[in-house]
Design a protein around this motif. Structure first.
Motif, PDB file in Angstrom:
ATOM      1  N   ASN A  35       0.851  -1.187   0.000  1.00 26.06           N
ATOM      2  CA  ASN A  35       0.000   0.000   0.000  1.00 26.06           C
ATOM      3  C   ASN A  35       0.891   1.243   0.000  1.00 26.06           C
ATOM      4  O   ASN A  35       1.637   1.484   0.946  1.00 26.06           O
ATOM      5  N   GLU A  86       1.601  -6.939   5.269  1.00 20.09           N
ATOM      6  CA  GLU A  86       0.295  -6.658   4.672  1.00 20.09           C
ATOM      7  C   GLU A  86      -0.320  -7.908   4.052  1.00 20.09           C
ATOM      8  O   GLU A  86      -1.521  -8.179   4.199  1.00 20.09           O
ATOM      9  N   THR A 119      -3.808  -9.538   5.245  1.00 20.72           N
ATOM     10  CA  THR A 119      -4.906  -9.684   4.290  1.00 20.72           C
ATOM     11  C   THR A 119      -5.522 -11.083   4.371  1.00 20.72           C
ATOM     12  O   THR A 119      -6.735 -11.257   4.208  1.00 20.72           O
ATOM     13  N   GLU A 133     -12.770  -9.101   6.539  1.00 19.48           N
ATOM     14  CA  GLU A 133     -12.916  -7.984   5.612  1.00 19.48           C
ATOM     15  C   GLU A 133     -13.524  -6.758   6.278  1.00 19.48           C
ATOM     16  O   GLU A 133     -13.237  -5.623   5.891  1.00 19.48           O
ATOM     17  N   ARG A 153     -10.494  -5.074   7.926  1.00 23.89           N
ATOM     18  CA  ARG A 153      -9.187  -5.152   7.278  1.00 23.89           C
ATOM     19  C   ARG A 153      -8.670  -3.787   6.821  1.00 23.89           C
ATOM     20  O   ARG A 153      -7.479  -3.477   6.964  1.00 23.89           O
ATOM     21  N   ASN A 154      -9.540  -2.928   6.275  1.00 27.77           N
ATOM     22  CA  ASN A 154      -9.092  -1.684   5.657  1.00 27.77           C
ATOM     23  C   ASN A 154      -8.418  -0.732   6.628  1.00 27.77           C
ATOM     24  O   ASN A 154      -7.491  -0.012   6.232  1.00 27.77           O
ATOM     25  N   THR A 191      -5.320  -3.044   9.072  1.00 27.40           N
ATOM     26  CA  THR A 191      -4.056  -3.365   8.400  1.00 27.40           C
ATOM     27  C   THR A 191      -3.046  -2.219   8.470  1.00 27.40           C
ATOM     28  O   THR A 191      -1.915  -2.430   8.925  1.00 27.40           O
TER      29      THR A 191
END
Length: 623
Positions: free
Chosen positions: A170, A240, A244, A249, A252-253, A256
């Protein structure tokens, strides 16, 4: 309908030559080259790509199919990627060294020209300082110095972006990590010994006991430091990928980046940074130590072999050492001899420009010499002129070695990151003996120019004029059939690279006997068990290629009877091959003869039809 730009035409021609978009695993570019990683190398036609107008040469190195374009490579790359969906990253074939070079080029190339441009600005400021010792006290100087120096000081931030793309991390999290490293040396966050807030670096340098969860932190300077940022981003990418897989989910955003920053930043301060700093300074001190042993020998080696490194693309391996030197000392001793190495090749190309009688070569040599001497971009000069003629390249190497030794003897070095050239030589004005730098660089240019002019080279023949060998070009020429069998037009060959005429015009023979012959006298430029490139004395170049996709056989069922560099006469046996075995393996043994470089001839006319015997005329070339 809009007319395609010349860059788009070149991009399309190159893409077609490497086997089309479906054969490209990835493509990137550096200062002068498109760097393709191909899925199937056998689908690429090197001769076709090299014969494309606008391509200087093709180099296969480091697991990559590298197409040398020159100064317009950025525009060609943009045209290539805007018109086709091509990946910019892929798996590099080859060993550890090939992968290391790919890693360095991928990370440093995007910032190279901006780094070089700001380095040039600092070179101009160095001249100002030399002329006016009070320059640093003037606001104008200070503002321009900030403009030139900022990129280098905050280089970890930029490399975090390019490293994130390389490691598939990222990019914004990478910037947060690199930003924390820069933050430690720029923003006051902790009370110092006098009570006022200071940076973490100043706190540690002032004797403060800096720890993280009770673990002592060895604080190093992260300004300009490139290795810690790259390794930190690599560690980020691994963490990362793990998160993941294991995090739901729904969280996660935001979880992480929280975990990654909270783990990787302290890990860098505790381990990655100190270890990288130690390794980087070790490399830098190693260069200094070697230079102290014998700067003349070091300078001669770098000055003589630098352009050889450029040919194979391995000069990128010096970039981390150079940048580390700059962050440690403010200069790098290995840059001192490079001005001589680069300008010597430019001078050799200039000598060719004045000496050659070939108008096309003159048109290449002039701009290449200017580009090499002024801007330090020597690949057009090397591939288009000096290496092509062989002797001028050697003369440039000799001049570079002598001039590099003289420059290094005076301890000369560039201050800042610059591409060695005449307009950047002022970057060496403040380091070492600048007079010896000028003498060394001037000597290199004079040696290369004089040797090329006096000792000469085998010139490419000019149309209608007496060539260097004394032979007069023929108005017409015939080429013999490359094999015994049934002559067929190129359009009948089941390979688009041949049948389309993209590589050149010619003829094909369905062989009845497993033998291929030289259609013309000349020097063998390329020798593979199944393919042979021949250059005649008048500059004509011919390709004899046995079979379709037979490169995949890796020489099996072929037995070459000649070697590269050998001279052959028309009718000489080039190779024997087992027709039945090749067909049994699923390959078509049709033998193709193509004129890849017609030289002074304006038309290639197939004349053979039906059965052809050894030595029978197959092509007419009209002047």
């Amino acid at each position: 309908m809009a007319t395609a730009s010349k860059h788009q035409v070149l991009a399309d021609d190159v893409l077609r030559g490497v086997g089309g978009p479906d054969n490209v695993a990835s493509v990137t570019h550096c200062a002068t080259r498109l760097r393709f990683t191909l899925k199937d190398r056998s689908k690429a036609d090197k001769a076709a790509v090299e014969g494309t107008r606008g391509v200087i040469t093709v180099v296969e190195s480091g697991g990559q199919f590298q197409v040398v374009i020159g100064n317009t490579v950025n525009s060609v790359y943009e045209a290539l990627t805007s018109a086709h969906e091509l990946r910019s990253e892929g798996v590099v074939q080859g060993g550890l060294f090939a992968k290391a070079i790919d890693l360095i080029t991928s990370i440093f190339t995007p910032v190279l020209w901006t780094l070089a441009g700001t380095g040039l600005l600092k070179a101009f400021l160095a001249v100002w300082l030399k002329l006016d010792a009070t320059a640093p006290t003037k606001p104008t100087y200070a503002i321009l110095f900030a403009a030139g120096d900022a990129l280098f000081q905050f280089l970890p931030m930029l490399l975090a972006v390019t490293a994130a793309k390389k490691f598939k991390a990222n990019v914004y999290t990478s910037l947060a990590i690199a930003g924390a490293l820069i933050y430690s040396a720029t923003v006051a966050v902790i009370p110092g010994a006098a009570g006022a807030s200071v940076t973490l670096k100043a706190f540690a340098d002032g004797g403060g006991h800096l720890t993280f969860l009770g673990i002592p932190v060895v604080m190093v300077s992260y300004l300009s430091a490139v290795i810690p940022a790259i390794i930190a981003v690599y560690a980020q990418s691994k963490l990362e990928h793990l998160l993941t897989r294991v995090l739901p989910e729904a969280v996660r955003n935001f979880i992480t980046p929280l975990v990654v920053v909270a783990v990787i930043v302290p890990l860098t301060f505790l381990l990655i940074g100190p270890a990288s700093d130690w390794a980087g300074k070790g490399l830098s001190h190693g260069v200094t130590w070697l230079w102290n042993l014998s700067p003349i020998v070091g300078g001669a080696l770098m000055g003589g072999f630098w352009q050889v490194f450029v040919i194979f693309g391995v000069h990128w391996g010096f970039i981390p050492i150079l940048v580390q030197d700059l962050s440690t000392h403010g200069y790098s001793l290995i840059t001192g001899p490079l001005f001589a190495a680069v300008l010597a090749q430019g001078a050799a190309a200039a000598a060719v420009f004045f000496k050659t009688r070939n108008k096309e070569l003159k048109q290449v040599a002039g701009p290449a010499a200017i580009s090499g001497i002024l801007a330090g971009i020597t690949e057009p000069a090397i591939y288009g002129v000096t290496l092509r003629l062989k002797k001028p390249f050697v003369y440039g190497v000799i001049g570079g070695a002598v001039g590099g030794a003289i420059a290094a003897a005076g301890g000369s070095a560039a201050q800042g990151f610059v591409v060695p050239g005449l307009i950047t030589i002022t970057s060496a004005v403040s380091i070492g003996n600048f007079t010896l730098q000028l003498i060394g660089t001037g000597s290199a240019m004079v040696i290369a120019f004089v040797l090329t002019t006096v000792l000469g080279f085998k010139d490419l023949p000019a149309k209608g004029e007496q060539a260097a060998s004394g032979a007069v070009e023929s108005e017409a020429l015939t080429l013999a059939a490359p094999a015994i069998g049934q002559a067929v037009p190129l359009s009948a060959v089941p390979d688009k690279a041949f049948s389309s005429g993209a590589i050149g015009q010619g003829i094909a023979v369905v062989p009845a006997v497993g033998e291929a012959y030289a259609p013309i006298a000349g020097e063998l430029l390329t020798v593979m068990p199944h393919a042979f490139g021949i250059r005649a004395d008048n500059g004509l170049e011919v390709l004899v290629h046995v079979g379709v996709d037979t490169v995949a056989l890796k020489g099996q069922h072929f037995s070459a009877k000649v070697v590269q560099g050998q001279r052959v006469a028309a009718g000489d046996l080039l190779t024997t091959f087992d027709l039945a075995a090749i067909e049994a393996a699923g390959y078509n043994p049709v033998t193709v003869m193509i004129v890849t470089n017609p030289g002074a001839y304006s038309a290639v006319v197939p004349v053979a039809a039906g059965e052809v015997a050894k030595g029978e005329v197959a092509l007419d070339l009209v002047g």
